[in-house]
Design a protein around this motif. Structure first.
Motif, PDB file in Angstrom:
ATOM      1  N   ALA A   1      11.307  -8.690 -10.247  1.00 38.99           N
ATOM      2  CA  ALA A   1      12.393  -9.512  -9.718  1.00 38.99           C
ATOM      3  C   ALA A   1      13.646  -8.670  -9.481  1.00 38.99           C
ATOM      4  O   ALA A   1      14.337  -8.838  -8.467  1.00 38.99           O
ATOM      5  CB  ALA A   1      12.699 -10.660 -10.683  1.00 38.99           C
ATOM      6  N   GLU A   2      13.942  -7.753 -10.409  1.00 43.57           N
ATOM      7  CA  GLU A   2      15.107  -6.889 -10.254  1.00 43.57           C
ATOM      8  C   GLU A   2      14.935  -5.969  -9.049  1.00 43.57           C
ATOM      9  O   GLU A   2      15.875  -5.728  -8.289  1.00 43.57           O
ATOM     10  CB  GLU A   2      15.312  -6.068 -11.526  1.00 43.57           C
ATOM     11  N   TRP A   3      13.709  -5.416  -8.906  1.00 37.13           N
ATOM     12  CA  TRP A   3      13.436  -4.542  -7.758  1.00 37.13           C
ATOM     13  C   TRP A   3      13.600  -5.308  -6.457  1.00 37.13           C
ATOM     14  O   TRP A   3      14.202  -4.815  -5.507  1.00 37.13           O
ATOM     15  CB  TRP A   3      12.011  -3.986  -7.869  1.00 37.13           C
ATOM     16  N   TRP A   4      13.103  -6.541  -6.414  1.00 38.32           N
ATOM     17  CA  TRP A   4      13.168  -7.331  -5.186  1.00 38.32           C
ATOM     18  C   TRP A   4      14.603  -7.669  -4.812  1.00 38.32           C
ATOM     19  O   TRP A   4      14.992  -7.574  -3.648  1.00 38.32           O
ATOM     20  CB  TRP A   4      12.349  -8.614  -5.359  1.00 38.32           C
ATOM     21  N   THR A   5      15.404  -8.034  -5.793  1.00 39.76           N
ATOM     22  CA  THR A   5      16.798  -8.383  -5.513  1.00 39.76           C
ATOM     23  C   THR A   5      17.620  -7.167  -5.099  1.00 39.76           C
ATOM     24  O   THR A   5      18.665  -7.315  -4.453  1.00 39.76           O
ATOM     25  CB  THR A   5      17.458  -9.040  -6.740  1.00 39.76           C
TER      26      THR A   5
ATOM     27  N   LEU B   1      16.633  -4.950  -3.011  1.00 38.19           N
ATOM     28  CA  LEU B   1      16.306  -4.600  -1.631  1.00 38.19           C
ATOM     29  C   LEU B   1      17.273  -5.256  -0.660  1.00 38.19           C
ATOM     30  O   LEU B   1      17.796  -6.341  -0.911  1.00 38.19           O
ATOM     31  CB  LEU B   1      14.880  -5.041  -1.290  1.00 38.19           C
ATOM     32  N   SER B   2      17.497  -4.568   0.459  1.00 38.56           N
ATOM     33  CA  SER B   2      18.297  -5.174   1.527  1.00 38.56           C
ATOM     34  C   SER B   2      17.471  -6.252   2.213  1.00 38.56           C
ATOM     35  O   SER B   2      16.249  -6.336   2.044  1.00 38.56           O
ATOM     36  CB  SER B   2      18.699  -4.103   2.547  1.00 38.56           C
ATOM     37  N   VAL B   3      18.147  -7.078   3.009  1.00 39.14           N
ATOM     38  CA  VAL B   3      17.443  -8.155   3.725  1.00 39.14           C
ATOM     39  C   VAL B   3      16.383  -7.576   4.656  1.00 39.14           C
ATOM     40  O   VAL B   3      15.262  -8.095   4.751  1.00 39.14           O
ATOM     41  CB  VAL B   3      18.448  -9.008   4.527  1.00 39.14           C
ATOM     42  N   ILE B   4      16.725  -6.499   5.326  1.00 36.63           N
ATOM     43  CA  ILE B   4      15.778  -5.878   6.262  1.00 36.63           C
ATOM     44  C   ILE B   4      14.536  -5.387   5.529  1.00 36.63           C
ATOM     45  O   ILE B   4      13.403  -5.594   5.986  1.00 36.63           O
ATOM     46  CB  ILE B   4      16.453  -4.704   7.006  1.00 36.63           C
TER      47      ILE B   4
ATOM     48  N   TRP C   1       8.874  -5.647   3.890  1.00 36.06           N
ATOM     49  CA  TRP C   1       7.871  -5.763   2.828  1.00 36.06           C
ATOM     50  C   TRP C   1       7.012  -7.008   3.040  1.00 36.06           C
ATOM     51  O   TRP C   1       5.782  -6.965   2.886  1.00 36.06           O
ATOM     52  CB  TRP C   1       8.553  -5.819   1.462  1.00 36.06           C
ATOM     53  N   GLY C   2       7.651  -8.124   3.389  1.00 36.55           N
ATOM     54  CA  GLY C   2       6.894  -9.363   3.600  1.00 36.55           C
ATOM     55  C   GLY C   2       5.902  -9.234   4.743  1.00 36.55           C
ATOM     56  O   GLY C   2       4.737  -9.627   4.616  1.00 36.55           O
ATOM     57  N   ILE C   3       6.369  -8.673   5.875  1.00 33.99           N
ATOM     58  CA  ILE C   3       5.486  -8.502   7.037  1.00 33.99           C
ATOM     59  C   ILE C   3       4.348  -7.539   6.717  1.00 33.99           C
ATOM     60  O   ILE C   3       3.185  -7.783   7.066  1.00 33.99           O
ATOM     61  CB  ILE C   3       6.300  -7.989   8.237  1.00 33.99           C
TER      62      ILE C   3
ATOM     63  N   GLY D   1       4.614  -0.566   9.016  1.00 35.87           N
ATOM     64  CA  GLY D   1       5.268  -1.024   7.793  1.00 35.87           C
ATOM     65  C   GLY D   1       5.095  -0.071   6.630  1.00 35.87           C
ATOM     66  O   GLY D   1       6.078   0.310   5.970  1.00 35.87           O
ATOM     67  N   TRP D   2       3.852   0.330   6.364  1.00 33.91           N
ATOM     68  CA  TRP D   2       3.622   1.215   5.218  1.00 33.91           C
ATOM     69  C   TRP D   2       4.233   2.600   5.423  1.00 33.91           C
ATOM     70  O   TRP D   2       4.722   3.220   4.474  1.00 33.91           O
ATOM     71  CB  TRP D   2       2.131   1.328   4.929  1.00 33.91           C
ATOM     72  N   THR D   3       4.220   3.080   6.663  1.00 35.28           N
ATOM     73  CA  THR D   3       4.849   4.379   6.933  1.00 35.28           C
ATOM     74  C   THR D   3       6.347   4.315   6.678  1.00 35.28           C
ATOM     75  O   THR D   3       6.925   5.207   6.029  1.00 35.28           O
ATOM     76  CB  THR D   3       4.585   4.809   8.388  1.00 35.28           C
ATOM     77  N   PHE D   4       6.992   3.277   7.177  1.00 32.12           N
ATOM     78  CA  PHE D   4       8.438   3.133   6.977  1.00 32.12           C
ATOM     79  C   PHE D   4       8.769   3.011   5.495  1.00 32.12           C
ATOM     80  O   PHE D   4       9.704   3.653   4.999  1.00 32.12           O
ATOM     81  CB  PHE D   4       8.950   1.900   7.728  1.00 32.12           C
ATOM     82  N   ILE D   5       7.990   2.204   4.774  1.00 30.90           N
ATOM     83  CA  ILE D   5       8.254   1.975   3.350  1.00 30.90           C
ATOM     84  C   ILE D   5       8.056   3.250   2.539  1.00 30.90           C
ATOM     85  O   ILE D   5       8.881   3.606   1.683  1.00 30.90           O
ATOM     86  CB  ILE D   5       7.344   0.854   2.822  1.00 30.90           C
ATOM     87  N   LEU D   6       6.978   3.967   2.797  1.00 28.19           N
ATOM     88  CA  LEU D   6       6.649   5.151   1.998  1.00 28.19           C
ATOM     89  C   LEU D   6       7.542   6.353   2.309  1.00 28.19           C
ATOM     90  O   LEU D   6       7.756   7.205   1.444  1.00 28.19           O
ATOM     91  CB  LEU D   6       5.177   5.532   2.220  1.00 28.19           C
ATOM     92  N   LEU D   7       8.067   6.426   3.538  1.00 26.54           N
ATOM     93  CA  LEU D   7       8.852   7.607   3.929  1.00 26.54           C
ATOM     94  C   LEU D   7      10.357   7.374   3.957  1.00 26.54           C
ATOM     95  O   LEU D   7      11.114   8.287   4.254  1.00 26.54           O
ATOM     96  CB  LEU D   7       8.395   8.092   5.312  1.00 26.54           C
ATOM     97  N   GLN D   8      10.808   6.160   3.635  1.00 23.57           N
ATOM     98  CA  GLN D   8      12.235   5.855   3.769  1.00 23.57           C
ATOM     99  C   GLN D   8      13.112   6.728   2.881  1.00 23.57           C
ATOM    100  O   GLN D   8      14.248   7.053   3.234  1.00 23.57           O
ATOM    101  CB  GLN D   8      12.487   4.380   3.462  1.00 23.57           C
ATOM    102  N   LYS D   9      12.593   7.139   1.712  1.00 22.91           N
ATOM    103  CA  LYS D   9      13.394   7.981   0.820  1.00 22.91           C
ATOM    104  C   LYS D   9      13.276   9.463   1.161  1.00 22.91           C
ATOM    105  O   LYS D   9      14.083  10.269   0.708  1.00 22.91           O
ATOM    106  CB  LYS D   9      12.968   7.744  -0.624  1.00 22.91           C
ATOM    107  N   SER D  10      12.253   9.821   1.940  1.00 24.88           N
ATOM    108  CA  SER D  10      12.033  11.223   2.292  1.00 24.88           C
ATOM    109  C   SER D  10      12.725  11.610   3.598  1.00 24.88           C
ATOM    110  O   SER D  10      13.028  12.776   3.821  1.00 24.88           O
ATOM    111  CB  SER D  10      10.530  11.504   2.421  1.00 24.88           C
TER     112      SER D  10
END
Length: 204
Positions: free
Chosen positions: A3-7, A9-12, A17-19, A83-92
């Motif tokens: 729940a803390e991790w989810w809150t 996150l930004s709206v985008i 993540w949902g999609i 989606g998975w590419t954006f999520i996994l590489l966003q910090k890199s």
């Protein structure tokens, strides 16, 4: 903790993540249904309640037989890769623009890979021991990709031959047959192309 991790996150990112999770679930369902020989339901018609692919199918049919890219299945594959590419590489990758380009390219690559895989599997099926000229006439199935009316273009059908579901290109002499329409094979035009009619129209 979740729940803390989810809150945090930004709206985008919440939307992304949902999609992505939804696309992943649908991808798994489609894959399982395909390999157990059932209709994966990857291309819904608006009249059947799916609503997501009817316009894409019509557009694809209007553009010609080579435009089978625009299907709900391929949309899911693209969203999965993107989606998975954006999520996994966003910090890199610090540049959002670069990250978007890479994610789009990975999504398109996944679409191409899956399309090639299904084309290869379909070719393997159709090059087997079945004599389509003898076995296909009279077989029943459903429209997989909308078939334009009066032989104005090709669509796709899935029919059952010898207890196995197989996919073929298809034409019809009747009006346009939408995705999900029950059909019957009336003639084999070539080893990979069938002439079909709506099953209901054959019932007197």
């Amino acid at each position: 903790m979740i729940a803390e991790w989810w809150t945090s996150l930004s709206v985008i990112m919440k939307v992304l993540w949902g999609i992505t999770l939804a696309a992943s679930l649908i991808f798994v369902i489609q894959t399982v249904m395909t390999f157990i020989g059932a209709d994966a339901g990857g291309d819904f018609d608006a009249d059947a309640g799916g609503g997501l692919d009817v316009n894409m199918d019509d557009a694809a049919s209007a553009m010609g037989t080579g435009m089978n890219l625009l299907t709900f299945r391929n949309l899911i594959n693209f969203l999965l890769g993107f989606g998975w590419t954006f999520i996994l590489l966003q910090k890199s990758i610090s540049s959002t623009g670069v990250l978007l380009v890479i994610s789009v390219l990975v999504g398109l690559a996944l679409v191409a890979i899956v399309m090639y895989m299904f084309k290869w599997l379909s070719g393997m099926q159709q090059s087997g021991t079945i004599d389509v000229y003898k076995a296909a006439v009279g077989c029943q199935g459903k429209v997989y990709l909308t078939i334009p009316g009066e032989r104005s273009g090709e669509g796709k059908v899935q029919i059952t031959i010898n207890n196995a579901v197989r996919e073929y290109a298809a034409l019809t002499d009747s009006d346009t047959l939408k995705t999900g329409t029950p059909i019957k094979v009336v003639e084999v035009l070539s080893p990979s192309t069938l002439l079909v009619e709506e099953l209901n129209s054959l019932i007197v």
